[in-house]
Design a protein around this motif. Structure first.
Motif, PDB file in Angstrom:
ATOM      1  N   VAL A 136      -4.394   6.938  12.462  1.00  0.00           N
ATOM      2  CA  VAL A 136      -4.645   7.976  11.452  1.00  0.00           C
ATOM      3  C   VAL A 136      -3.731   9.183  11.605  1.00  0.00           C
ATOM      4  N   ASP A 137      -3.131   9.393  12.767  1.00  0.00           N
ATOM      5  CA  ASP A 137      -2.328  10.594  12.995  1.00  0.00           C
ATOM      6  C   ASP A 137      -0.941  10.254  13.527  1.00  0.00           C
ATOM      7  N   ASN A 138      -0.364   9.145  13.094  1.00  0.00           N
ATOM      8  CA  ASN A 138       0.970   8.782  13.548  1.00  0.00           C
ATOM      9  C   ASN A 138       1.988   9.833  13.105  1.00  0.00           C
ATOM     10  N   HIS A 139       2.643  10.471  14.069  1.00  0.00           N
ATOM     11  CA  HIS A 139       3.643  11.482  13.738  1.00  0.00           C
ATOM     12  C   HIS A 139       4.901  10.842  13.153  1.00  0.00           C
ATOM     13  N   ASP A 140       5.208   9.627  13.617  1.00  0.00           N
ATOM     14  CA  ASP A 140       6.392   8.923  13.124  1.00  0.00           C
ATOM     15  C   ASP A 140       5.976   7.901  12.069  1.00  0.00           C
ATOM     16  N   TRP A 141       6.944   7.207  11.511  1.00  0.00           N
ATOM     17  CA  TRP A 141       6.702   6.298  10.391  1.00  0.00           C
ATOM     18  C   TRP A 141       5.908   5.072  10.810  1.00  0.00           C
ATOM     19  N   TYR A 142       4.972   4.681   9.956  1.00  0.00           N
ATOM     20  CA  TYR A 142       4.185   3.466  10.139  1.00  0.00           C
ATOM     21  C   TYR A 142       4.347   2.627   8.884  1.00  0.00           C
ATOM     22  N   VAL A 143       4.800   1.400   9.032  1.00  0.00           N
ATOM     23  CA  VAL A 143       4.984   0.502   7.884  1.00  0.00           C
ATOM     24  C   VAL A 143       3.628  -0.084   7.508  1.00  0.00           C
ATOM     25  N   MET A 144       3.156   0.228   6.314  1.00  0.00           N
ATOM     26  CA  MET A 144       1.850  -0.229   5.848  1.00  0.00           C
ATOM     27  C   MET A 144       1.949  -1.467   4.965  1.00  0.00           C
ATOM     28  N   VAL A 145       2.944  -1.489   4.087  1.00  0.00           N
ATOM     29  CA  VAL A 145       3.043  -2.514   3.045  1.00  0.00           C
ATOM     30  C   VAL A 145       4.486  -2.983   2.944  1.00  0.00           C
ATOM     31  N   GLY A 146       4.656  -4.284   2.723  1.00  0.00           N
ATOM     32  CA  GLY A 146       5.982  -4.845   2.496  1.00  0.00           C
ATOM     33  C   GLY A 146       5.891  -6.065   1.606  1.00  0.00           C
ATOM     34  N   PRO A 147       7.026  -6.629   1.233  1.00  0.00           N
ATOM     35  CA  PRO A 147       7.017  -7.840   0.412  1.00  0.00           C
ATOM     36  C   PRO A 147       6.380  -9.012   1.163  1.00  0.00           C
ATOM     37  N   GLU A 148       5.939 -10.005   0.421  1.00  0.00           N
ATOM     38  CA  GLU A 148       5.438 -11.226   1.054  1.00  0.00           C
ATOM     39  C   GLU A 148       6.500 -11.784   1.989  1.00  0.00           C
ATOM     40  N   GLY A 149       6.090 -12.184   3.184  1.00  0.00           N
ATOM     41  CA  GLY A 149       7.024 -12.729   4.151  1.00  0.00           C
ATOM     42  C   GLY A 149       7.600 -11.690   5.100  1.00  0.00           C
ATOM     43  N   SER A 150       7.379 -10.403   4.824  1.00  0.00           N
ATOM     44  CA  SER A 150       7.834  -9.355   5.732  1.00  0.00           C
ATOM     45  C   SER A 150       6.839  -9.227   6.888  1.00  0.00           C
ATOM     46  N   LYS A 151       7.166  -8.367   7.855  1.00  0.00           N
ATOM     47  CA  LYS A 151       6.286  -8.174   9.003  1.00  0.00           C
ATOM     48  C   LYS A 151       5.227  -7.101   8.758  1.00  0.00           C
ATOM     49  N   ALA A 152       5.202  -6.537   7.565  1.00  0.00           N
ATOM     50  CA  ALA A 152       4.215  -5.500   7.246  1.00  0.00           C
ATOM     51  C   ALA A 152       2.807  -6.090   7.259  1.00  0.00           C
ATOM     52  N   PRO A 153       1.796  -5.293   7.636  1.00  0.00           N
ATOM     53  CA  PRO A 153       0.428  -5.822   7.730  1.00  0.00           C
ATOM     54  C   PRO A 153      -0.202  -6.138   6.375  1.00  0.00           C
ATOM     55  N   LEU A 154       0.228  -5.479   5.324  1.00  0.00           N
ATOM     56  CA  LEU A 154      -0.237  -5.764   3.972  1.00  0.00           C
ATOM     57  C   LEU A 154       0.967  -6.177   3.123  1.00  0.00           C
ATOM     58  N   TYR A 155       0.752  -7.111   2.207  1.00  0.00           N
ATOM     59  CA  TYR A 155       1.867  -7.533   1.363  1.00  0.00           C
ATOM     60  C   TYR A 155       1.635  -7.143  -0.088  1.00  0.00           C
TER      61      TYR A 155
END
Length: 245
Positions: A136-155
């Protein structure tokens, strides 16, 4: 060249217990486009929902919707049979596809949130629902969403990445790059400085040619950062994402 979208550009299609400030990302391009979307990034609804509000069960078609909570707890119920509280740090992605119904309710303190609408790459895909718990308080970037097949936790069914960061006052952040994708940076709360530009709450920044320079937080800030394929194929049939003005 850096281009800024000021907060005075936004309309408020709903006011009262459910107040929506509708950010049309394409407005940052001025007269360069007749569409109000920024590639497939269609709309950012910056919403405030008061205690006791119920948004009754309603349908979305061909919208990819990320629910991003800044504060408060929203009770979610949908046609897939899921019921869950959505709060800060708990992400929800509704890939509406051919048809998806959901209801929203606020039982306790008011909710401030973003509902982010992306145009999918095809019409009438299968409906899906996804959840993910993040820091909830990440000071740096957190990848939340990406295209299908990416390493993001949500597509998302589109060439779009969505990140967030919560820098503290005085901290500097380097903005990442994604090859072939264009950045769109949105300040949900707080204020940042990028070169000689100050970007405050409900304001945005892009550069269509160059990577975004490093930013400095003038105060504790919540930033949502998008990278989009400006030339992506997309469905224009979305209930909300298909709107052009």
């Amino acid at each position: 060249m850096l281009q800024k979208l000021g907060s005075g550009n936004h309309a408020q299609p709903f006011r009262g217990p459910f107040t929506i400030t509708r950010v049309q990302p394409g407005d940052i391009l001025g007269n360069e486009t007749t569409d109000t979307a920024f590639g497939p990034l269609a709309i950012i609804d910056h919403a405030v929902m008061k205690k006791g509000l119920t948004v009754k069960m309603h349908e979305h078609v061909n919208d990819e919707i990320l629910s991003y909570i800044g504060s408060g707890v929203m009770q979610h119920k949908d046609s897939a049979g899921f019921e869950a509280p959505i709060a800060r740090g708990k992400l929800m992605m509704m890939n509406a596809g051919a048809s998806f119904w959901h209801e929203e309710k606020v039982n306790e303190d008011e909710v401030e949130m973003l509902q982010i609408f992306v145009r999918p790459n095809e019409t009438n895909l299968s409906p899906e629902i996804q959840f993910h718990d993040k820091p909830v308080d990440n000071h740096d970037w957190y990848v939340m969403v990406g295209p299908e097949g990416s390493k993001a936790p949500l597509y998302v069914r589109q060439q779009v990445y969505i990140l967030d960061a919560h820098p503290k006052a005085g901290e500097e952040l380097v903005v990442p790059t994604y090859l072939g994708l264009t950045p769109f940076l949105y300040v949900m709360n707080g204020e940042i400085k990028v070169q000689n530009l100050t970007i405050g709450k409900q304001e945005a920044l892009t550069d269509l040619v160059n990577p975004l320079p490093p930013l400095v937080a003038n105060e504790d800030t919540t930033i949502v950062l998008f990278f989009v394929d400006m030339n992506a194929s997309m469905s224009m049939d979305g209930t909300i994402s298909g709107l052009k003005n």
